[in-house]
Motif scaffolding. Structure first.
Motif, PDB file in Angstrom:
ATOM      1  N   PRO A 151       0.810  -1.229   0.000  1.00 53.96           N
ATOM      2  CA  PRO A 151       0.000   0.000   0.000  1.00 53.96           C
ATOM      3  C   PRO A 151       0.840   1.274   0.000  1.00 53.96           C
ATOM      4  CG  PRO A 151      -0.116  -1.106   2.137  1.00 53.96           C
ATOM      5  CD  PRO A 151       0.552  -2.040   1.192  1.00 53.96           C
ATOM      6  N   VAL A 152       2.025   1.214   0.663  1.00 55.91           N
ATOM      7  CA  VAL A 152       2.883   2.407   0.657  1.00 55.91           C
ATOM      8  C   VAL A 152       3.380   2.679  -0.764  1.00 55.91           C
ATOM      9  CG1 VAL A 152       5.119   3.320   1.417  1.00 55.91           C
ATOM     10  CG2 VAL A 152       3.572   2.264   3.073  1.00 55.91           C
ATOM     11  N   ALA A 153       3.806   1.600  -1.443  1.00 58.04           N
ATOM     12  CA  ALA A 153       4.297   1.761  -2.823  1.00 58.04           C
ATOM     13  C   ALA A 153       3.182   2.283  -3.721  1.00 58.04           C
ATOM     14  CB  ALA A 153       4.828   0.428  -3.344  1.00 58.04           C
ATOM     15  N   ASN A 154       1.983   1.726  -3.530  1.00 61.62           N
ATOM     16  CA  ASN A 154       0.845   2.194  -4.337  1.00 61.62           C
ATOM     17  C   ASN A 154       0.552   3.661  -4.048  1.00 61.62           C
ATOM     18  OD1 ASN A 154       0.467  -0.237  -5.615  1.00 61.62           O
ATOM     19  ND2 ASN A 154      -1.038  -0.974  -4.120  1.00 61.62           N
ATOM     20  N   ALA A 155       0.595   3.989  -2.764  1.00 58.93           N
ATOM     21  CA  ALA A 155       0.282   5.379  -2.392  1.00 58.93           C
ATOM     22  C   ALA A 155       1.317   6.346  -2.965  1.00 58.93           C
ATOM     23  CB  ALA A 155       0.226   5.497  -0.873  1.00 58.93           C
ATOM     24  N   LEU A 156       2.572   5.958  -2.898  1.00 64.54           N
ATOM     25  CA  LEU A 156       3.631   6.820  -3.438  1.00 64.54           C
ATOM     26  C   LEU A 156       3.465   7.010  -4.955  1.00 64.54           C
ATOM     27  CD1 LEU A 156       6.769   5.526  -1.448  1.00 64.54           C
ATOM     28  CD2 LEU A 156       5.622   7.741  -1.216  1.00 64.54           C
ATOM     29  N   GLY A 157       3.214   5.923  -5.633  1.00 62.06           N
ATOM     30  CA  GLY A 157       3.056   6.009  -7.106  1.00 62.06           C
ATOM     31  C   GLY A 157       1.849   6.856  -7.482  1.00 62.06           C
ATOM     32  N   LEU A 158       0.731   6.641  -6.767  1.00 58.22           N
ATOM     33  CA  LEU A 158      -0.484   7.403  -7.072  1.00 58.22           C
ATOM     34  C   LEU A 158      -0.304   8.881  -6.716  1.00 58.22           C
ATOM     35  CD1 LEU A 158      -3.141   4.827  -5.804  1.00 58.22           C
ATOM     36  CD2 LEU A 158      -2.789   5.559  -8.183  1.00 58.22           C
ATOM     37  N   ALA A 159       0.456   9.138  -5.625  1.00 57.83           N
ATOM     38  CA  ALA A 159       0.699  10.543  -5.247  1.00 57.83           C
ATOM     39  C   ALA A 159       1.481  11.270  -6.338  1.00 57.83           C
ATOM     40  CB  ALA A 159       1.457  10.601  -3.926  1.00 57.83           C
ATOM     41  N   GLN A 160       2.494  10.552  -6.879  1.00 55.90           N
ATOM     42  CA  GLN A 160       3.258  11.157  -7.971  1.00 55.90           C
ATOM     43  C   GLN A 160       2.374  11.365  -9.222  1.00 55.90           C
ATOM     44  OE1 GLN A 160       6.589   8.580  -8.579  1.00 55.90           O
ATOM     45  NE2 GLN A 160       7.627   9.167  -6.647  1.00 55.90           N
ATOM     46  N   LEU A 161       1.503  10.397  -9.468  1.00 54.30           N
ATOM     47  CA  LEU A 161       0.625  10.496 -10.638  1.00 54.30           C
ATOM     48  C   LEU A 161      -0.359  11.646 -10.481  1.00 54.30           C
ATOM     49  CD1 LEU A 161      -0.383   9.304 -13.346  1.00 54.30           C
ATOM     50  CD2 LEU A 161      -1.864   7.766 -12.010  1.00 54.30           C
ATOM     51  N   VAL A 162      -0.900  11.804  -9.278  1.00 50.66           N
ATOM     52  CA  VAL A 162      -1.872  12.883  -9.030  1.00 50.66           C
ATOM     53  C   VAL A 162      -1.233  14.248  -9.264  1.00 50.66           C
ATOM     54  CG1 VAL A 162      -3.176  14.026  -7.203  1.00 50.66           C
ATOM     55  CG2 VAL A 162      -3.320  11.547  -7.476  1.00 50.66           C
ATOM     56  N   GLN A 163       0.039  14.331  -8.887  1.00 45.88           N
ATOM     57  CA  GLN A 163       0.727  15.607  -9.062  1.00 45.88           C
ATOM     58  C   GLN A 163       0.849  15.977 -10.552  1.00 45.88           C
ATOM     59  OE1 GLN A 163       4.475  15.232  -7.073  1.00 45.88           O
ATOM     60  NE2 GLN A 163       3.596  15.470  -5.006  1.00 45.88           N
ATOM     61  N   ARG A 164       0.909  15.002 -11.424  1.00 44.74           N
ATOM     62  CA  ARG A 164       1.084  15.261 -12.852  1.00 44.74           C
ATOM     63  C   ARG A 164      -0.249  15.407 -13.584  1.00 44.74           C
ATOM     64  NH1 ARG A 164       5.179  11.225 -12.248  1.00 44.74           N
ATOM     65  NH2 ARG A 164       3.793   9.698 -13.202  1.00 44.74           N
ATOM     66  N   LEU A 165      -1.327  14.889 -13.015  1.00 47.86           N
ATOM     67  CA  LEU A 165      -2.629  14.935 -13.703  1.00 47.86           C
ATOM     68  C   LEU A 165      -3.344  16.254 -13.408  1.00 47.86           C
ATOM     69  CD1 LEU A 165      -3.931  11.314 -13.044  1.00 47.86           C
ATOM     70  CD2 LEU A 165      -3.147  12.246 -15.230  1.00 47.86           C
ATOM     71  N   PRO A 166      -4.057  16.737 -14.428  1.00 47.53           N
ATOM     72  CA  PRO A 166      -4.877  17.940 -14.207  1.00 47.53           C
ATOM     73  C   PRO A 166      -6.038  17.587 -13.276  1.00 47.53           C
ATOM     74  CG  PRO A 166      -4.878  17.281 -16.541  1.00 47.53           C
ATOM     75  CD  PRO A 166      -4.075  16.289 -15.836  1.00 47.53           C
ATOM     76  N   LYS A 167      -6.357  18.471 -12.328  1.00 42.21           N
ATOM     77  CA  LYS A 167      -7.367  18.189 -11.318  1.00 42.21           C
ATOM     78  C   LYS A 167      -8.752  18.034 -11.906  1.00 42.21           C
ATOM     79  CE  LYS A 167      -4.929  20.436  -7.523  1.00 42.21           C
ATOM     80  NZ  LYS A 167      -4.973  21.467  -6.475  1.00 42.21           N
ATOM     81  N   ASP A 168      -8.972  18.632 -13.078  1.00 47.47           N
ATOM     82  CA  ASP A 168     -10.315  18.517 -13.647  1.00 47.47           C
ATOM     83  C   ASP A 168     -10.449  17.343 -14.595  1.00 47.47           C
ATOM     84  OD1 ASP A 168      -8.558  19.508 -15.459  1.00 47.47           O
ATOM     85  OD2 ASP A 168      -9.837  21.160 -16.157  1.00 47.47           O
ATOM     86  N   ALA A 169      -9.374  16.559 -14.683  1.00 48.96           N
ATOM     87  CA  ALA A 169      -9.435  15.403 -15.586  1.00 48.96           C
ATOM     88  C   ALA A 169     -10.001  14.196 -14.816  1.00 48.96           C
ATOM     89  CB  ALA A 169      -8.036  15.081 -16.121  1.00 48.96           C
ATOM     90  N   GLU A 170     -10.652  13.324 -15.543  1.00 43.11           N
ATOM     91  CA  GLU A 170     -11.261  12.123 -14.911  1.00 43.11           C
ATOM     92  C   GLU A 170     -10.216  11.195 -14.314  1.00 43.11           C
ATOM     93  OE1 GLU A 170     -14.087   8.306 -16.113  1.00 43.11           O
ATOM     94  OE2 GLU A 170     -13.896  10.003 -17.490  1.00 43.11           O
TER      95      GLU A 170
END
Length: 729
Positions: free
Chosen positions: A520-539
């Motif tokens: 879960p830590v690895a997943n959370a880290l990867g998703l956190a990095q991904l969220v930072q790159r994705l536009p907030k209004d994107a699905e």
């Protein structure tokens, strides 16, 4: 026929050896023959005209008068025997024949012809007298009396013959003596009989067989019987000596036994008579004195050992001889070498008996023991001196201080009987007994108890002590208090166990971190990095954010599980205990599952005594039963009704709580090492996290207990929980 003159008849009558007389009907002498002087010493003139009755003995007169009366009546001749007084005042026996001639015109009286039969009467009396003595001796003799023909057959027996032989008089008179004699004695009996027939009287001892076949020893005195110079037979007197022989043999056996006993006495022993001479000397005494028994026997003790008269031994000998009482004492002698002897002197019929033991070495040992006892009494360790049966003879002050028992309380007792207790290892106790029997020095550690009940660990060092003959005399035990050492060992073992469990927990936590936390830590880290790159209004941003939230929740659940495990382990050590009734907790848990159990038509059997209670943590017992019952429902077999049994029993250490189901079961040998590990699951098709059994084991151990499992596929599972004695009140 030639008729003789009156003088002719007077001459014949006067010179006859018989006394002829004529008396009238009243008994007066009318005529007395001249022979009266020869027979009775009277002159004729002294009797003629006198009453014949006045000369007859008063005891015989009634019979004479009666005979005279018959003679006067019948007219026939009569005879009478009576005593007649002679002129010298003595009495003579007279045999008188009387004829009634009162009607004869020439006689006109009663004619008597009397003969002096005194000598014949005396001979007859003596014969009858001796016959009476013989018959009395024969028939009234207290022993069996008999006569034998020269052929050996019985001629006559008395009444006691039947008492000895069992043969009646009639039976005895039909047999020979040889029929009664035992075959082993027949030769001796025949030889004796022949000697008697040869004229020799003798006594012989033989064995006979009674009519009933019983063996009896008899002594027979035999003598030949002669008559008119001819051997007529044999007379014998038999005496039953069976009991006497038995007593004699018994006395001989006892004498032999006594002699054997005296000879077997290893200590010196001797007997002195009233003149102080040795009458018996044992081999041990002769050896002690370095002399032969022949040299000592018959000698006066004070002549052989003149220095003895100045000893206490001499004084005691005089005292025992005078007062006839036994005395025990000990005396030390300086010559021929220093020694201490313990004497026992006691009187006998003709003197005194002396028994003594050389206790020189014993006295030395006692002095050494006294010294050792003084030293031992001052040591802080316990010192125990025991006899060969392990009974206490002495303990030092250190023992009393360590155990709480006084010296008087333990004397004569076996230490293990009052020091060992409930928690003493039986194997250790057995091993100690075996080592005592080996008669070898040994050491051992053993759990004992003080008088107050407090546990006390002893390190015992036991040494057997032997006397000069190699016989076990004592045991000496040194006892050191190692209670603190053993408690430290227990603490070390507990610490080692805790370290082992903590290490195992660390391994579990490592597993959690490496597997359950890492993902879960690895997943959370990867998703956190991904969220930072994705536009907030994107699905994709919302999707990634949801997955990030799920990973964080999974991470939080794992952290909660770890915290729960740690809290259980910590709280198990410090949480306060309370009184918990096992049946009550079980009923509470079953009540929570009542609906589900009813839904599955489960058959539940509870066998717990309502009186069973212990001091424990109620929440843990509740959770343990909750998890086990939950698992029984979760892993029930689809093809059969669930059967659930919950029971509790007492054992030596506390309670045994058992939960049994007939569910799907497991391959026990496959899963036994992983069953109670964290996050281990063995039914992939059934929902679960794999933490329930881990928590059960953790809570059982937190209560100081143990758990084990038995399971088989499609047969069910049995969980057995042991709750230690410290939990039971």
């Amino acid at each position: 026929m030639q008729r003789h003159s009156l003088e002719f008849y007077r001459s014949i009558v006067g010179n006859s050896m018989d006394l002829v007389s004529v008396i009238d009907a009243e008994g007066k002498f009318l005529f007395v023959g001249e022979s009266v002087k020869t027979v009775l010493g009277y002159e004729v003139e002294e009797l003629e005209g006198a009453s014949a009755y006045s000369f007859i003995h008063p005891d015989d007169l009634p019979d004479v008068l009666a005979t005279m009366a018959e003679l006067l009546t019948s007219g026939k001749g009569k005879s009478a025997l009576f005593r007649h007084k002679s002129r010298d005042k003595g009495w003579r026996w007279i045999e008188c024949n009387a004829t009634n001639m009162l009607e004869n015109e020439h006689v006109q009286g009663i004619m008597t012809s009397s003969r002096d039969v005194t000598e014949a009467r005396q001979l007859l009396y003596e014969k009858e007298y001796h016959q009476a003595y013989y018959e009395s001796l024969f028939f009234e003799h207290p022993h069996a009396v008999f006569t034998l023909h020269t052929s050996g057959k019985f001629r006559q027996v008395n009444q006691h013959m039947e008492t000895i032989t069992g043969y009646s008089e009639h039976e005895a008179l039909t047999i020979s003596y040889s029929a009664m004699v035992h075959p082993d004695s027949l030769a001796a009996a025949n030889e004796a009989f022949q000697k008697v027939l040869a004229g020799k009287a003798l006594t012989v001892e033989i064995c006979i067989l009674t009519r009933a076949g019983e063996e009896k020893d008899i002594t027979v005195s035999l003598m030949p019987v002669y008559f008119a110079g001819q051997l007529q037979g044999v007379q014998g007197i038999a005496k039953d000596i069976t009991e006497a022989n038995k007593a004699k043999r018994l006395i001989q056996e006892q004498a032999q036994q006594l002699n054997t006993i005296l000879e077997s006495i290893t200590e010196p022993f001797y007997v002195l008579d009233s003149h102080w001479r040795f009458t018996f000397v044992s081999a041990a005494f002769a050896s002690f004195m370095n002399r032969s028994r022949e040299e000592l026997t018959g000698q006066v003790i004070w002549e052989l050992f003149p220095k003895g008269v100045s000893t206490r031994f001499y004084q005691v000998c005089q005292e025992v001889s005078r007062q006839k009482t036994a005395v025990h004492f000990e005396e030390t002698f300086r010559t021929p070498y220093p020694c201490t002897l313990y004497f026992t002197l006691y009187p006998n019929k003709d003197g005194i008996s002396v028994h003594f033991v050389d206790i020189t070495q014993q006295k030395r040992t006692e002095r050494e023991i006294e010294k050792l006892s003084f030293v031992a009494s001052k040591t802080i360790n316990g010192v125990v001196i025991m006899d060969p049966e392990c009974r206490i003879e002495w303990v030092n002050d250190g023992f009393c201080r360590l155990t709480g028992y006084s010296r008087e309380e333990v004397l004569g007792r076996v230490p293990s009987d009052f020091l060992q207790g409930t928690d003493t290892d039986p194997e250790v106790a057995k091993r100690i007994r075996s080592k005592y029997s080996s008669l070898q020095p040994f050491s051992e550690e053993v759990l004992n108890y003080k008088k107050c009940g407090e546990k006390l660990w002893f390190y015992i060092d036991v040494t057997p002590i032997f006397d000069q003959f190699g016989n076990l005399a004592n045991y000496i035990a040194l006892e050191t208090d190692i209670t603190e050492k053993k408690e430290a060992e227990v603490r070390l073992l507990k610490l080692a166990d805790d370290l082992y469990k903590q290490n195992r927990d660390l391994q579990q936590f490592t597993y959690i971190i490496s597997h359950n936390l890492r993902a879960p830590v690895a997943n959370a880290l990867g998703l956190a990095q991904l969220v930072q790159r994705l536009p907030k209004d994107a699905e994709p941003y919302d999707t990634a954010l949801e997955k990030l939230h799920a990973s964080v929740q999974e991470l939080d659940a794992v952290i909660k599980d770890v915290n729960n495990v740690l809290s259980i382990r910590d709280s198990g050590r410090v949480s306060p205990r309370e009184t918990v009734y096992l049946q009550e907790v079980c009923e509470e848990v079953l009540e929570q599952f009542a609906g589900e159990l009813e839904h599955h038509h489960a058959q539940v059997n509870v066998a717990i005594d309502p009186a069973y209670w212990l001091s424990s943590i109620r929440a843990y017992l509740h959770n343990i039963l909750h998890n086990l019952i939950s698992n029984a429902l979760k892993y029930k077999a689809e093809e059969r009704t669930l059967e659930l049994t919950i029971k509790a029993e007492q054992d030596a250490r506390g309670y045994v709580l058992t939960v049994i189901d007939n569910g799907t079961g497991l391959e026990e040998h496959v899963v036994q090492h992983q069953l109670f590990q964290l996050y281990k699951r063995f039914h992939p098709n059934t929902h679960g996290k794999g933490i329930g059994l881990f928590l059960v084991k953790t809570q059982v151990e937190a209560l100081g207990g143990k758990i084990k499992v038995e399971s088989a596929p499609n047969q069910g599972t049995t969980f057995t929980i042991y709750l230690g004695a410290k939990n039971v009140q």
